[in-house]
Design an enzyme around this catalytic site. Structure first.
Site: not given
Length: 305
Positions: A163, A247, A279
């Site tokens: 991320s 995601d 995600h």
């Protein structure tokens, strides 16, 4: 969570709110996993403050098979959390790295950078760059941390993160390519980008708040690496993209994958997409089938040299 009667002037739920009195209301309380020897995996961990002035630290992990005559691949890892949440000591990230070290038999340095908005971006990028330079100071075998001196192979080094951490790791890899003299003779052979955060209109406002100097997701080279003139010099020969089908950041990840291949960088790229997952799914259920598959792919990537 304490109740604050001061009016909210910026609402970036589910991450944080800013009140008129200047106070910051976070939606997730900090958690702390104590570094220690894990008898289930045989992985040992400890913390090291690399900068007493800033308080920036790293969490180091070594596997049980630490033969002094056999150096292990080294991964410098940067955690996620939208630049404003989490730490290297958060149980979520600690447990993931602990398992990765066990599966891949590698040494990991997990960076604990300072968080926005109290520490505006690009501080997190600079902290991570400083951590990389600290790691590189061990390449001749005489750095301040014995675990790195004794067990890390600086000719098989990797950068990575998930991320926001993947975003930072990518930026640091480019910076290392532009300034190779600042990281000694460390050879970075690979970059792991797990569910990378490369922005989008949905988070443009929040990112600009955390990074007042940002020009936005199209022109800011941190959010759109293709706009970085240093991209062709990125310091690694291979990149593994790990995306998740559901995601919301997936399309930006694919766009960067395609653009990197045309950028003049010249390395090799691999793509793995986890079908039906969102995600960061692997962080919350390390033992589910697709998380196990992802972990296996990461371990393979780290051991191809």
């Amino acid at each position: 969570m304490e109740f604050n009667t001061s009016p909210v002037i910026h609402d970036f739920s589910p991450f944080f709110k800013i009140h008129e009195d200047g106070s910051i209301q976070r939606f997730k309380k900090p958690e702390f996993a104590i570094p220690s020897y894990d008898p289930q995996t045989g992985v040992d961990s400890k913390d090291f403050v690399i900068s007493p002035e800033t308080g920036v630290s790293v969490r180091l992990f070594i596997p049980k098979s630490t033969d002094p005559d056999r150096k292990l691949p080294l991964l410098v890892y940067i955690h996620g959390g939208a630049f404003c949440l989490g730490s290297a000591s958060s149980p979520t990230f600690h447990n993931f790295i602990n398992l990765l070290v066990s599966e891949a038999n590698v040494v990991v340095v997990s960076v604990d950078y300072r968080l926005a908005p109290e520490h505006p971006l690009p501080i997190a990028y600079d902290d991570s760059w400083s951590a990389l330079q600290w790691v590189a100071s061990h390449s001749a075998g005489n750095g301040p941390e014995p675990w790195l001196n004794n067990h890390a192979d600086f000719q098989r080094a990797f950068l990575g993160g998930e991320s926001a951490g993947a975003n930072i790791a990518n930026n640091v890899a480019i910076r290392a390519g532009v300034n190779p003299e600042l990281i000694n003779d460390v050879k970075f052979v690979g970059l792991l980008l797990i569910h990378p955060f490369f922005g989008g209109k949905e988070v443009d406002k929040m990112y600009k708040f955390m990074c007042p100097t940002s020009s936005g997701c199209d022109d800011d080279p941190r959010l759109n690496p293709v706009a970085d003139p240093g991209l062709p010099s990125m310091r690694c020969s291979r990149v593994l993209f790990c995306l998740a089908e559901k995601d919301w950041l997936r399309n930006r990840g694919w766009a960067y994958y395609e653009a990197l291949g045309k950028s003049g960088w010249g390395g090799e790229m691999e793509m793995m997409e986890s079908e039906g997952e969102g995600h960061g799914f692997h962080l919350f259920n390390l033992t589910c089938e697709k998380a196990v598959t992802l972990m296996s792919r990461l371990a393979s990537f780290l051991n191809q040299y």
